[in-house]
Design a protein around this motif. Sequence first.
Motif, PDB file in Angstrom:
ATOM      1  N   VAL A   1       0.837  -1.198   0.000  1.00 41.10           N
ATOM      2  CA  VAL A   1       0.000   0.000   0.000  1.00 41.10           C
ATOM      3  C   VAL A   1       0.870   1.246   0.000  1.00 41.10           C
ATOM      4  CG1 VAL A   1      -1.687   1.325   1.332  1.00 41.10           C
ATOM      5  CG2 VAL A   1      -1.935  -1.159   1.113  1.00 41.10           C
ATOM      6  N   ARG A   2       1.918   1.231   0.797  1.00 43.76           N
ATOM      7  CA  ARG A   2       2.841   2.369   0.845  1.00 43.76           C
ATOM      8  C   ARG A   2       3.480   2.603  -0.525  1.00 43.76           C
ATOM      9  NH1 ARG A   2       6.039   0.504   4.608  1.00 43.76           N
ATOM     10  NH2 ARG A   2       5.013   1.474   6.396  1.00 43.76           N
ATOM     11  N   ALA A   3       3.886   1.530  -1.180  1.00 45.00           N
ATOM     12  CA  ALA A   3       4.518   1.654  -2.497  1.00 45.00           C
ATOM     13  C   ALA A   3       3.530   2.168  -3.539  1.00 45.00           C
ATOM     14  CB  ALA A   3       5.080   0.297  -2.929  1.00 45.00           C
TER      15      ALA A   3
ATOM     16  N   ALA B   1      -6.386   9.839   7.947  1.00 42.82           N
ATOM     17  CA  ALA B   1      -5.871   8.778   8.812  1.00 42.82           C
ATOM     18  C   ALA B   1      -4.893   7.872   8.062  1.00 42.82           C
ATOM     19  CB  ALA B   1      -7.028   7.956   9.380  1.00 42.82           C
ATOM     20  N   LEU B   2      -5.147   7.643   6.781  1.00 40.74           N
ATOM     21  CA  LEU B   2      -4.270   6.772   5.984  1.00 40.74           C
ATOM     22  C   LEU B   2      -2.867   7.339   5.899  1.00 40.74           C
ATOM     23  CD1 LEU B   2      -4.142   4.232   4.111  1.00 40.74           C
ATOM     24  CD2 LEU B   2      -4.700   5.790   2.212  1.00 40.74           C
ATOM     25  N   ARG B   3      -2.762   8.645   5.772  1.00 40.93           N
ATOM     26  CA  ARG B   3      -1.441   9.283   5.691  1.00 40.93           C
ATOM     27  C   ARG B   3      -0.637   9.070   6.958  1.00 40.93           C
ATOM     28  NH1 ARG B   3      -3.900  14.783   2.979  1.00 40.93           N
ATOM     29  NH2 ARG B   3      -3.615  14.184   0.792  1.00 40.93           N
ATOM     30  N   VAL B   4      -1.331   8.958   8.073  1.00 39.37           N
ATOM     31  CA  VAL B   4      -0.648   8.653   9.333  1.00 39.37           C
ATOM     32  C   VAL B   4      -0.333   7.160   9.409  1.00 39.37           C
ATOM     33  CG1 VAL B   4      -0.861   8.670  11.849  1.00 39.37           C
ATOM     34  CG2 VAL B   4      -1.727  10.602  10.500  1.00 39.37           C
TER      35      VAL B   4
ATOM     36  N   LEU C   1      -1.101   1.038  17.080  1.00 42.10           N
ATOM     37  CA  LEU C   1      -1.628   2.007  16.116  1.00 42.10           C
ATOM     38  C   LEU C   1      -2.238   3.234  16.797  1.00 42.10           C
ATOM     39  CD1 LEU C   1      -3.304  -0.209  13.354  1.00 42.10           C
ATOM     40  CD2 LEU C   1      -1.031   0.819  13.351  1.00 42.10           C
ATOM     41  N   ALA C   2      -1.689   3.622  17.930  1.00 42.32           N
ATOM     42  CA  ALA C   2      -2.235   4.769  18.650  1.00 42.32           C
ATOM     43  C   ALA C   2      -2.217   6.053  17.804  1.00 42.32           C
ATOM     44  CB  ALA C   2      -1.477   4.985  19.960  1.00 42.32           C
ATOM     45  N   PRO C   3      -1.134   6.359  17.071  1.00 45.29           N
ATOM     46  CA  PRO C   3      -1.171   7.563  16.232  1.00 45.29           C
ATOM     47  C   PRO C   3      -2.263   7.514  15.165  1.00 45.29           C
ATOM     48  CG  PRO C   3       1.101   6.857  16.554  1.00 45.29           C
ATOM     49  CD  PRO C   3       0.220   5.754  17.084  1.00 45.29           C
ATOM     50  N   THR C   4      -2.472   6.347  14.589  1.00 47.47           N
ATOM     51  CA  THR C   4      -3.526   6.206  13.584  1.00 47.47           C
ATOM     52  C   THR C   4      -4.897   6.400  14.213  1.00 47.47           C
ATOM     53  OG1 THR C   4      -2.187   4.695  12.246  1.00 47.47           O
ATOM     54  CG2 THR C   4      -4.572   4.640  11.910  1.00 47.47           C
ATOM     55  N   MET C   5      -5.125   5.793  15.366  1.00 49.87           N
ATOM     56  CA  MET C   5      -6.416   5.943  16.039  1.00 49.87           C
ATOM     57  C   MET C   5      -6.670   7.399  16.402  1.00 49.87           C
ATOM     58  SD  MET C   5      -7.041   2.563  18.389  1.00 49.87           S
ATOM     59  CE  MET C   5      -5.532   2.624  19.351  1.00 49.87           C
ATOM     60  N   LYS C   6      -5.627   8.086  16.838  1.00 48.97           N
ATOM     61  CA  LYS C   6      -5.780   9.498  17.187  1.00 48.97           C
ATOM     62  C   LYS C   6      -6.132  10.318  15.956  1.00 48.97           C
ATOM     63  CE  LYS C   6      -3.322  13.417  19.243  1.00 48.97           C
ATOM     64  NZ  LYS C   6      -2.078  13.864  19.917  1.00 48.97           N
TER      65      LYS C   6
ATOM     66  N   ALA D   1      -3.482  18.505  10.347  1.00 49.53           N
ATOM     67  CA  ALA D   1      -4.239  17.562   9.523  1.00 49.53           C
ATOM     68  C   ALA D   1      -5.179  18.322   8.604  1.00 49.53           C
ATOM     69  CB  ALA D   1      -5.034  16.609  10.402  1.00 49.53           C
ATOM     70  N   PRO D   2      -5.371  17.826   7.364  1.00 50.07           N
ATOM     71  CA  PRO D   2      -6.268  18.512   6.422  1.00 50.07           C
ATOM     72  C   PRO D   2      -7.715  18.371   6.832  1.00 50.07           C
ATOM     73  CG  PRO D   2      -5.542  16.414   5.521  1.00 50.07           C
ATOM     74  CD  PRO D   2      -4.781  16.634   6.793  1.00 50.07           C
ATOM     75  N   PRO D   3      -8.528  19.407   6.594  1.00 56.09           N
ATOM     76  CA  PRO D   3      -9.953  19.312   6.941  1.00 56.09           C
ATOM     77  C   PRO D   3     -10.671  18.378   5.996  1.00 56.09           C
ATOM     78  CG  PRO D   3      -9.514  21.328   5.721  1.00 56.09           C
ATOM     79  CD  PRO D   3      -8.186  20.692   5.992  1.00 56.09           C
TER      80      PRO D   3
END
Length: 227
Positions: free
Chosen positions: A99-101, A154-157, A166-171, A216-218
């Motif tokens: 997915v990253r690639a 969230a995907l960008r994180v 996955l705490a940063p993603t959940m946040k 983060a973008p709106p």
Amino acid sequence: MRTDSIEDRAGVAAVELAGRLGWRHVRLADVAEEADTDLGGLRAVARDKTDLLRHFLAGMDRDVLSEDSGFTAEDSVRDRLFDLLMRRFDALAPYKDGVRAVMADVVRDPFTVVRLAPDGPASLAWYLEAAGVGTDGPAGMVRAHGLAAVWLAALRVWVRDESPDLAPTMKALDQALARAEQAAGWLSGVRGGRRRGDPNDRQAPADWTDQPDPAAPPPGEGVSAEG
């Protein structure tokens, strides 16, 4: 992800090859071999590499949305969507390198971005339905595009998140949902639904939304093929 069909096998093969080679270097012949078929079989289910990404995402969403879950009337739409989208991240986890690639290469390919752009909101509309939110008509289209923007934020994180929980993603996801709720109120008006009975269900800490991330973008900004 289940790989019962050529579509499923081809989609998974394409993303896994992207993780090893980079998306731009993935060739259809390689995908066919990896998917245990030939170019004729692959051509029967896909026009090109873009279709392979569609097959991958459709198979992933099918698996997530087919899970045995149950919401109750006490669960807010925001909580339901948080739960469902975290399940989507869980389903993506085995394919994170791929997915990253794909993301790294697709953003440099305007033609593919334009072709995939409608797929993000269309995919996320199913998650709104699973959360009990209608997606018919212009209002439904706005909701789907709003949730696609939430997912993208969230995907960008997530693509950079190497934490075990996955705490940063959940946040990031919770804050994006909070901004969407405040901006448009499109998370209200639940039609009823089901709540999952899993004792390990994750919930976003309440204080996360008290301090939104200004970087983060709106919702509505930057919606792309990453849905």
